[in-house]
Design an enzyme around this catalytic site. Sequence first.
Site, PDB file in Angstrom:
ATOM      1  CD  GLU A  81      -1.457  -2.387   1.834  1.00  0.00           C
ATOM      2  OE1 GLU A  81      -0.236  -2.482   2.110  1.00  0.00           O
ATOM      3  OE2 GLU A  81      -2.266  -3.307   2.025  1.00  0.00           O
ATOM      4  N   GLY A 329      10.879  -7.387   2.340  1.00  0.00           N
ATOM      5  CA  GLY A 329      11.335  -6.256   1.540  1.00  0.00           C
ATOM      6  C   GLY A 329      12.198  -6.604   0.349  1.00  0.00           C
ATOM      7  CD  GLU A 330      16.391  -9.582   0.528  1.00  0.00           C
ATOM      8  OE1 GLU A 330      17.524  -9.182   0.186  1.00  0.00           O
ATOM      9  OE2 GLU A 330      16.190 -10.712   1.021  1.00  0.00           O
ATOM     10  CD  GLU A 358       4.042  -6.144  -5.601  1.00  0.00           C
ATOM     11  OE1 GLU A 358       4.189  -7.364  -5.335  1.00  0.00           O
ATOM     12  OE2 GLU A 358       3.758  -5.288  -4.734  1.00  0.00           O
TER      13      GLU A 358
END
Length: 447
Positions: A81, A329-330, A358
């Site tokens: 988000e 986060g990867e 994505e």
Amino acid sequence: MSDPSPLPSSSGPPSSLPDAPALALWRGVTWALAPFAPLLLRWRRGRGKEDEARWREKLGVAGAARPAGEVIWLHAVSVGEGLSVLPLVKALRAGRAGATVLLTCGTVTAARLLAERVPEGVILQFLPLDLPGPVRRFLDHWRPDVAVLVESEFWPRLMRAVVARGVPLVLANARISDRSAARWSRARGVARALLGHFTVIGAPDAAMAARLVSLGADPGRVRVLGTLKRAAEPLAVDEGERARLAAVFGEAPLWLAASTHAGEEEAVAAAQLALRAAVPGARLILAPRHPARAEAVAEVMRAAGLTVARRSLGEGPEGAEVYLADTLGEMGLWFALAPVSFLGGSLVADVGGHNAYEPAVMGSAILHGPGVGNFADLYARLGAAGGAAEVADGAALAQAVAGLWEDPARRGAMVHAARGVLEAEADGVAATAGMILSCLALRGAPQ
């Protein structure tokens, strides 16, 4: 529901605060639990789930001064988000010179990633807990002129307090998952009361707008504006690490199972076993939706007879058939490495699939199961254009992955088609920014 005007004809915050017995009960329970909030945060800090330097922000203790002038407050709970609102933040700043954007989030990972990406002048804070003291302190300090919740973040006490202060409350890029919709359909009074707090609601497409209305949203306050995710920046990729891992994997046939849930790893393991038998050297990157499940996921792989290396433990992928990407986060790195990606949450009931934007942006061919109700509109367009393919189980997944490995031209056409679908998507940034800025007129002069 499709009226393009930014505000409903009955503009302004709801004239009375809607309620339901369950929400009154929530407020009573949270009042009783308030004294224990510091203990909860201490427990979470001990497990690395809170920022040691900033955890007091969750108690409503501001980490920065409130600037003079208007404050536009946006809340985006986590990484997905947060990334989706960055173009919106830029549009708001461009459209309202002198206004400050306050961006809140709920997770440490999101805060760290956003701190690297937010434009200069944007204030980043953690959202306060939905308790009396934290909510009061937060609103007393920041005094927002408009409050914007993104997707499906509903905190009853906070929402009620915002509206009680006469602040317009906006729901942007609204998304109600299949699971939430089923739950809310059994508690329509709660759904109607929560949705009734919003001055205006921006939905990404007509299907989501209809779902919101079916759950009790006022049709006159719902607008179809397009999706914010269409303009979201690509996921971050550490190029040095990408090059290093690409060298380690070498020419091995590689695929990614992303955002998997409990009950799906067995199908993923079956697919990898079939691929190992058919394609020598086949390798899998497995990124579960919740890295805290890593050991259980690894055990599923080992029980199937697959060798596993865990990234969070510092283990490299050398020699392992499954590289367990149990970090946060990867995901951009994994999409960049894998030419083919299976998106999880789609082979199990009640999840509803995950965001296909994505991998499409990153150039990884998309496979998914049949359960994609959260993004049904998008997956339908991807399927019709040949930009994604549906699989029913582990055997079908293995066959699809192998087919895309063996036919690079077909894989390239799938990636190209997916990008074409994204480019044709309605970009909701400008319309959403216009809706929010129009709501500022519902407040008086800047504070």
